[in-house]
Design an enzyme around this catalytic site. Structure first.
Site, PDB file in Angstrom:
ATOM      1  N   LYS A  90       0.798  -1.222   0.000  1.00  0.00           N
ATOM      2  CA  LYS A  90       0.000   0.000   0.000  1.00  0.00           C
ATOM      3  C   LYS A  90       0.831   1.274   0.000  1.00  0.00           C
ATOM      4  O   LYS A  90       0.290   2.357  -0.213  1.00  0.00           O
ATOM      5  CB  LYS A  90      -0.959  -0.018   1.178  1.00  0.00           C
ATOM      6  CG  LYS A  90      -1.959  -1.171   1.066  1.00  0.00           C
ATOM      7  CD  LYS A  90      -3.042  -1.080   2.111  1.00  0.00           C
ATOM      8  CE  LYS A  90      -4.107  -2.126   1.911  1.00  0.00           C
ATOM      9  NZ  LYS A  90      -3.674  -3.474   2.357  1.00  0.00           N
TER      10      LYS A  90
HETATM   11  C1  LIG Z   1      -4.469  -4.543   2.029  1.00  0.00           C
HETATM   12  C2  LIG Z   1      -3.792  -5.858   1.968  1.00  0.00           C
HETATM   13  C3  LIG Z   1      -4.306  -6.897   1.205  1.00  0.00           C
HETATM   14  C4  LIG Z   1      -5.622  -6.790   0.469  1.00  0.00           C
HETATM   15  O1  LIG Z   1      -5.555  -5.904  -0.618  1.00  0.00           O
HETATM   16  P1  LIG Z   1      -6.912  -5.406  -1.321  1.00  0.00           P
HETATM   17  O2  LIG Z   1      -6.481  -4.464  -2.369  1.00  0.00           O
HETATM   18  O3  LIG Z   1      -7.716  -4.742  -0.238  1.00  0.00           O
HETATM   19  O4  LIG Z   1      -7.591  -6.613  -1.845  1.00  0.00           O
HETATM   20  C5  LIG Z   1      -3.592  -8.084   1.130  1.00  0.00           C
HETATM   21  N1  LIG Z   1      -2.434  -8.243   1.809  1.00  0.00           N
HETATM   22  C6  LIG Z   1      -1.919  -7.264   2.573  1.00  0.00           C
HETATM   23  C7  LIG Z   1      -0.668  -7.528   3.318  1.00  0.00           C
HETATM   24  C8  LIG Z   1      -2.561  -6.043   2.676  1.00  0.00           C
HETATM   25  O5  LIG Z   1      -2.042  -5.086   3.433  1.00  0.00           O
END
Ligand SMILES: *Cc1c(COP(=O)(O)O)cnc(C)c1O
Length: 427
Positions: free
Chosen positions: A107
């Protein structure tokens, strides 16, 4: 570029307004009006481009002329500021490591890109924007880091008390400055619900926006990884199948966008933990959101994935077309732990629980002779230290950027109802 609301009850709007407002007035998610495929020449010669050049090619049509090219390149340089390596764990499977950024989860890319866009759009005025974000774990840290010190932006992060890992909690509660944390007595869906209610509340006069993947500036840059992976792996001459550990389904939806842009991707696997709303939908055609359940892959504990509506749009709401291009499977915590062990014993690779769910998705899909599988390793194993060290015979070295924050003091305000959030925002 114009964006329309997926509820079709709001006027079209610009990239800028879509970013600043997060969500349309009718509460629908914004979606780009056009998706123009990239040139075949670019895709065929992708190895000749740097990651920054690739990111620019991929994102520019979605920004249009609302950010000057030179500025957009600067934003990309600040966003794509670390590596995205692929690591082979099997003859026909690689991990795409998305955790080399400042908060060690994928993210970081979307959070930084969005923060930079908001700062640019705010540069000539004194307006303040409040970014309101619900986190199941990693969004909070990435947004806190990405937005720290951003001019004209205050950040309020809601997280479910006791349901994020210690490191995740430190990352979102210790930075101070323009970053505030609310510790919610509830689960992630409660946090997400409180955020949605605040957006609807006419008594809150502050400009609110969202830094969850519903925001187009958080969501769209996630297309980059799929291009980077293709650049690294297209020489295998095999067709790529991506398995994406999914919670709110923003990441995998960005992958499908990449495919729309012309990136050769054979198939997508959306791998989930026991929060199985989408796998069930593919089986029986009924979309039945449920309250989220806690698992060891907590960043995917989502019972009503917000981006699924975008995926449906990308397939013209045709479930048969969706089923041909996209599979979705759910796995228990026990299966996840076994996969972590299997990956480790066969290759020495330490995966985190989310990556392991992605790996399981590829196994269940069953790769064919001419296919190569990539699972997205969405977070560094250190972020889930307890689970990893309980499951595998390893001790994970704590990287410098994490060691720094472990001694910092947590500062969070408790909240148990929407009124607590409202009071916090009004004061
Ligand atoms: C946010 C996150 C996800 C899920 O991603 P999405 O885009 O919400 O499907 C998976 N793994 C980790 C480690 C995350 O931080």
């Amino acid at each position: 570029m114009n964006y329309y609301s997926l509820l079709h009850n709001s006027p079209k709007t610009t990239f800028k307004n879509a970013v600043v407002n997060g969500i349309a007035p009718d509460r629908g998610l914004y979606f780009p009006e056009n998706i123009a495929p990239l040139s075949k020449h670019f895709i065929d010669h992708i190895s000749e481009y740097t990651n920054h050049e690739i990111a620019f090619e991929v994102i520019k049509q979605f920004v249009g002329d609302e950010i000057p090219e030179e500025k957009l390149k600067e934003i990309i340089a600040k966003t794509v500021s670390f590596d995205f390596p692929t690591v082979k764990v099997d003859d026909n499977i690689a991990s795409l490591e998305l955790f080399h950024g400042p908060t060690m989860a994928f993210k970081d890319v979307g959070a930084k890109f969005m923060a930079q866009c908001l700062e640019y759009f705010n540069k000539d005025n004194d307006d303040e924007v409040t970014v309101l974000v619900a986190t199941s774990g990693d969004t909070g840290g990435a947004v806190a880091n990405g937005f720290l010190g951003t001019k004209g932006v205050n950040v309020v992060i809601l997280y479910p008390s006791g349901k994020v890992s210690d490191i995740q909690e430190k990352q979102l509660t210790t930075l101070g400055q323009n970053i505030k944390a609310l510790e919610v007595d509830g689960v992630f869906d409660d946090c997400q619900e409180m955020v949605k209610t605040a957006f609807l509340d006419k008594e809150i006069t502050k400009t609110l926006t969202s830094a969850n993947s519903i925001n187009v500036a958080r969501w769209l840059p996630q297309m980059f990884y799929f291009f980077f992976a293709y650049k690294a792996l297209h020489k295998t001459q095999k067709e790529l199948v991506f398995s994406v550990p999914s919670g709110n389904f923003g990441n995998i939806c960005a992958g499908i966008m990449a495919q729309k842009l012309g990136l050769p991707i054979k198939h997508f696997v959306a791998s989930t933990n026991i929060n199985d709303t989408v796998p069930n939908y593919l089986v029986n055609g009924v979309y039945n959101p449920k309250p989220s359940k806690a698992t060891i892959s907590n960043a995917m504990d989502v019972g009503n994935p917000s981006n699924f509506i975008r995926i449906q749009e990308l397939f013209n709401n045709d479930i048969e077309a969706l089923r041909r291009a996209f599979s979705s499977y759910s796995f228990t915590d026990d299966e996840t732990r076994s996969a972590m062990k299997k990956i480790h014993s066969s290759s020495g690779y330490v995966s985190d629980p989310h990556g392991a769910v992605g790996y399981l998705g590829l196994k269940k899909y069953g790769l064919k002779e001419n296919e190569f599988g990539v699972f997205l390793e969405t977070a560094h194993p250190v972020k889930f230290l307890d689970v990893v060290e309980d499951t595998l015979p390893v001790s994970v070295e704590i990287p410098e950027q994490i060691r720094g924050i472990m001694n910092h003091k947590k500062i969070a305000t408790k909240a148990s109802s929407y009124q607590d959030l409202k009071d916090f925002l009004m004061n």
